[in-house]
Design an enzyme around this catalytic site. Structure first.
Site, short mmCIF file in Angstrom:
data_model
loop_
_atom_site.label_atom_id
_atom_site.label_comp_id
_atom_site.label_asym_id
_atom_site.label_seq_id
_atom_site.Cartn_x
_atom_site.Cartn_y
_atom_site.Cartn_z
N SER A 111 92.49 -10.75 44.14
CA SER A 111 91.73 -11.45 45.18
C SER A 111 90.70 -12.44 44.65
CB SER A 111 91.05 -10.44 46.09
OG SER A 111 90.14 -9.65 45.34
N LYS A 170 94.45 -10.79 56.74
CA LYS A 170 94.43 -12.04 55.97
C LYS A 170 95.50 -12.99 56.53
CE LYS A 170 92.13 -9.42 52.51
NZ LYS A 170 90.79 -9.47 53.09
N HIS A 185 96.73 -9.89 49.52
CA HIS A 185 96.75 -11.36 49.40
C HIS A 185 98.14 -11.89 49.06
CE1 HIS A 185 92.39 -11.65 49.73
NE2 HIS A 185 92.37 -10.51 49.05
C1 LIG Z 1 92.86 -6.77 47.38
C2 LIG Z 1 92.24 -6.33 48.67
N1 LIG Z 1 92.58 -5.13 49.15
C3 LIG Z 1 92.07 -4.68 50.31
C4 LIG Z 1 91.17 -5.43 51.04
C5 LIG Z 1 90.61 -4.88 52.29
O1 LIG Z 1 91.27 -5.39 53.41
P1 LIG Z 1 90.55 -5.44 54.80
O2 LIG Z 1 89.71 -6.67 54.82
O3 LIG Z 1 91.66 -5.45 55.80
O4 LIG Z 1 89.72 -4.21 54.90
C6 LIG Z 1 90.79 -6.68 50.57
C7 LIG Z 1 89.85 -7.48 51.37
O5 LIG Z 1 88.98 -8.13 50.95
C8 LIG Z 1 91.33 -7.14 49.35
O6 LIG Z 1 90.97 -8.32 48.85
#
Ligand SMILES: Cc1ncc(COP(=O)(O)O)c(C=O)c1O
Length: 401
Positions: free
Chosen positions: A181, A241, A209
């Site tokens: 991310s 996302k 992502h």
């Molecule tokens: C790699 C990754 N996993 C999980 C999440 C968490 O997802 P959510 O925003 O739906 O809680 C994010 C969000 O920033 C992320 O970047």
């Protein structure tokens, strides 16, 4: 009183180190533009809504219809007040999309990671986690009773050594993000899978992502590498996302999903998402499948950005698509660039410690398939010129290894 003093001194420390986080109040006008409380209009160049689906009229309409027919809140956790039919429907759709046997929805991607990892990682097990994994993975690991071993970012050689050292442990899990991310790098999944087979481990891929981004149809990391799911592979995802909605999910074998259903506390003990959100996610998934051109356009706009930046000697990871991190390093300089761009009407998030290590501050540029080409080109030029004006020269090559 003692704690108040501590909190105050921590806040002051953040100020001194240029690490204070401020949340701008921003009302979105459309997929790419927002306006602040004082009427400052901004092009938002750091969205996670990679396909612009949160403003899609059909997505909004499906949520509205659902809400009008059945109220807003869901009133309880599924195990207490029952499941809306859309929950089962969306789980089927997500499982099919990820070519998996079954899926389970959690309220967020964060909860999906925590709910999965804390439940499967038991005492006597070992979890191998990439050093750049998301906070939700780290927190899931902390809540599990397994031993946690962090391996250097995408370092398959080192991971092999670590797996070898832990042969005596009961069950092994390798956990990685599909697309990282904060770096835009892609996990070396074929090699990781080979290791998983050699050492009889499970592999958990967080495709937060990658969905809507990797692979021709945006199915994620497995499609990108042409790998078919098998019971060894567990996929995590989020609708927040590229689907422009909300809600996390885990895809895997029927047996895994049944186990989480019975044991995963974030699933069992938290009120289910409203049905309108499920309806929006389901519609967004349908649009993604019906319009793969959005995924192609995302790649084209990403290539445009890479080409403009490469003329200044700035190279992104070659496989990066939607996330293009501009690594500046120093926090103060990064904030100067952020503020300068903000004044010029561009909102480009400055990512600092603790999201990334100290001294690795960056501007997290991201691409959306709905950017208008001319505006995107102008925005990129403005970013390049601003960095040059603040830094003096371009920070150079971006890859993080
Ligand atoms: C790699 C990754 N996993 C999980 C999440 C968490 O997802 P959510 O925003 O739906 O809680 C994010 C969000 O920033 C992320 O970047």
């Amino acid at each position: 009183m003692h704690r108040q003093t501590h909190w105050q001194s921590e806040i002051e420390k953040c100020h001194r180190m240029n690490l204070t986080r401020n949340i701008p109040v921003l009302r979105f006008l459309d997929v790419t533009h927002g306006v602040t409380e004082v009427g400052h209009r901004l092009f938002v160049a750091c969205t996670n809504d990679y396909l612009g689906l949160r403003f899609h009229p059909e997505v909004i309409e499906s949520a509205q219809k659902c809400m009008c027919g059945g109220g807003f809140g869901s009133s309880g956790a599924r195990l207490t007040t029952g499941a809306h039919p859309l929950a089962n429907q969306l789980e089927r759709e997500l499982a099919d999309f990820k070519r998996s046997e079954a899926a389970l929805i959690f309220n967020t991607g964060y909860m999906a990671n925590v709910g999965l990892i804390s439940t499967v990682g038991r005492s006597g097990d070992v979890i191998f986690s990439d050093e750049k994994n998301h906070a939700s993975i780290i927190d899931g690991c902390k809540l599990s009773h397994a031993k946690v071993v962090v391996y250097p970012h995408r370092d398959v050689g080192r991971l092999r050594e670590l797996l070898d050292e832990h042969r005596s442990m009961q069950s092994c899990f390798i956990i990685t993000e599909g697309v990282f991310s904060m770096d835009g790098t892609v996990a070396p999944l074929p090699e990781l899978l080979q290791l998983a087979e050699t050492f009889d481990a499970h592999i958990i891929i967080d495709d937060a992502h990658s969905l809507g981004v990797l692979g021709e149809g945006g199915h994620g990391t497995l499609e990108y590498f042409n790998i078919l799911p098998n019971p060894r592979i567990i996929q995590v995802g989020t609708c927040s996302k590229a689907l422009g909605s909300l809600g996390g999910f885990v895809c895997g074998s029927k047996c895994l999903i049944q186990y989480l259903y019975q044991r995963s506390r974030p699933f069992i003990c938290s009120t289910m998402l409203p049905a309108s959100i499920l309806a929006a996610s389901s519609k967004a998934l349908q649009i993604l499948q019906g319009q793969p051109e959005r995924v192609r356009r995302l790649k084209q706009l990403s290539e445009m950005a890479k080409s403009i930046f490469s003329k200044c000697g700035m190279v992104f990871p070659p496989e990066a698509v939607a996330i293009l991190p501009i690594i500046i390093g120093d926090e103060t300089t990064t904030m100067k660039i952020f503020e300068n761009l903000y004044q010029q009407g561009i909102y480009l998030a400055a990512i600092r410690y603790p999201s990334v290590p100290l001294g690795h501050a960056r501007l997290r540029l991201s691409v959306c398939s709905e950017y208008v080409e001319d505006e995107w080109r102008d925005t990129l030029s403005c970013i390049v010129n601003t960095i040059k004006a603040v830094v003096g020269n371009f920070p150079g090559s971006v890859p993080t290894e």
